[in-house]
Design an enzyme around this catalytic site. Structure first.
Site: not given
Ligand SMILES: Cc1ncc(C[n+]2csc(CCOP(=O)(O)OP(=O)(O)O)c2C)c(N)n1
Ligand SMILES: [Mg+2]
Length: 343
Positions: A250, A254, A263
């Site tokens: 990714r 998100h 993160y």
């Protein structure tokens, strides 16, 4: 903890191997390109529309377009698509108006469609709950003797959900013509895939259901196409479901409400951006002599124009009646819901 790194397991690839896919001529290759550009443009414009306050929270699918376009092009028009929020605009590849999908992200009831019109089921936000729906539809089509295949799209995180297991197991037991297309972008919001499962790969789970599991490079639109076409052929011939793990990383948040800097591996994100799926495919088409600058620009402009028209159409739609909130929810709405309600 088992390490799951795409490089360590063989992934099916077409573009990086410089192969060609049987049966894909120039027209089909360009149609796939058009779809990729349409999805990319939809996604990039949507992030802008979100920042301008014109749509609500939006689940970005930048660099996931190859999985979506590659699989849809490998299916027949009569096959059923079951998208998650990550594939929210997949209906565009079936002729759904841009404004319909924008309405959906605006929370407007005009964003609902009749799934039978496009053979595109409702966008599923609860993780994995559409997998049993897709399995049931596929089984039903088989019972009716129709040559229809269903495909369910879900993420790596969804493989930890009960409904994924129930749908996969049911489809295998019934030998339903289903394709389970797992977008392994290696993150479920902030949970990495190696904390999601102890299995070596997600495709390995297929063995437990008694179905084939394949791993493909999710950034390679032709590899996804080829794997999906094989799975669809097997399903139509009575061979039951297939699990396809499309591996990517990714490279965007998100969703618009997420800040992944806390993160994610930022170096890896940069690498992915350099190798994103549309650019990879365009280089491949240029090497084949199928795409040139003029054609690429024309396709991009066409997609941008569709988006401009789509947002104008969505914004011209009258506001929905707030009473709709209560329709189909309560016969008699509880009095506290009515407090302060002037409508
Ligand atoms: C049943 C359920 N539980 C939790 C959530 C909250 N949630 C939204 S997205 C997400 C992560 C899903 O990750 P993955 O399946 O890998 O899909 P991706 O977003 O990476 O495409 C979670 C847990 C939800 N939508 N539904
Ligand atoms: Mg994921």
């Amino acid at each position: 903890m088992a390490e799951v790194a795409s490089e360590e397991h063989e992934l099916r690839r077409v573009i990086d191997e410089g192969r060609e896919v049987d049966g894909l001529g120039e027209n089909e290759l360009l149609a796939i390109h058009r779809s990729l550009v349409l999805l990319r443009t939809y996604d990039e414009r949507s992030v802008v529309y979100h920042r301008q306050g014109r749509i609500g929270t939006y689940a970005i699918f930048w660099n996931h377009e190859a999985m979506q376009a590659g699989s849809v092009h490998a299916l027949a028009d009569g096959d059923w698509l079951f998208p998650s929020y990550r594939e929210s605009a997949i209906g565009l590849l079936r002729g759904m108006p841009v404004s319909t999908v924008l309405h959906w992200w605006r929370g407007h009831p005009a964003g609902w469609w009749n799934p039978a019109d496009y053979r595109v089921a409702s966008i599923c936000v609860p993780i994995g709950t559409h997998v049993p729906h897709a399995a049931g539809l596929a089984w039903g089509e088989k019972l009716k003797g129709n040559p229809t295949v269903a495909i369910a799209y879900f993420g790596d995180g969804a493989t930890s959900e009960g409904s994924f297991h129930e749908g996969a197991n049911f489809a295998a037991v019934m030998q339903a013509p289903l394709i389970l297309l797992c977008n392994n972008n290696q993150w479920a919001i902030s949970t990495p895939v190696d904390e999601q499962t102890h299995a070596d790969t997600l495709a390995a789970k297929a063995a437990g259901y008694g179905m084939p599991g394949v791993r493909v490079d999710g950034g390679d639109v032709l590899a996804v196409y080829e794997a999906t076409r094989e799975a669809a052929e097997r399903a139509r011939a009575g061979g039951g479901p297939t699990f396809v793990e499309a591996v990517t990383y990714r490279a965007a948040p998100h969703a618009t409400a997420d800040d992944p800097r806390a993160y994610i591996d930022l170096e890896r994100v940069e690498e992915e951006k350099q190798n994103e799926c549309l650019g990879r495919y365009e280089s491949y088409l240029r090497r084949l002599g199928v795409l040139d600058d003029a054609r690429a620009e024309e396709v991009r402009q066409e997609a941008l124009e569709l988006m401009r028209a789509g947002i104008a159409e969505a914004e011209a739609e009258p506001e929905p009646d707030p009473e709709l909130l209560f329709d189909n929810a309560y016969v008699l709405p509880p009095p506290n819901l009515r407090e302060g309600w002037s409508a």
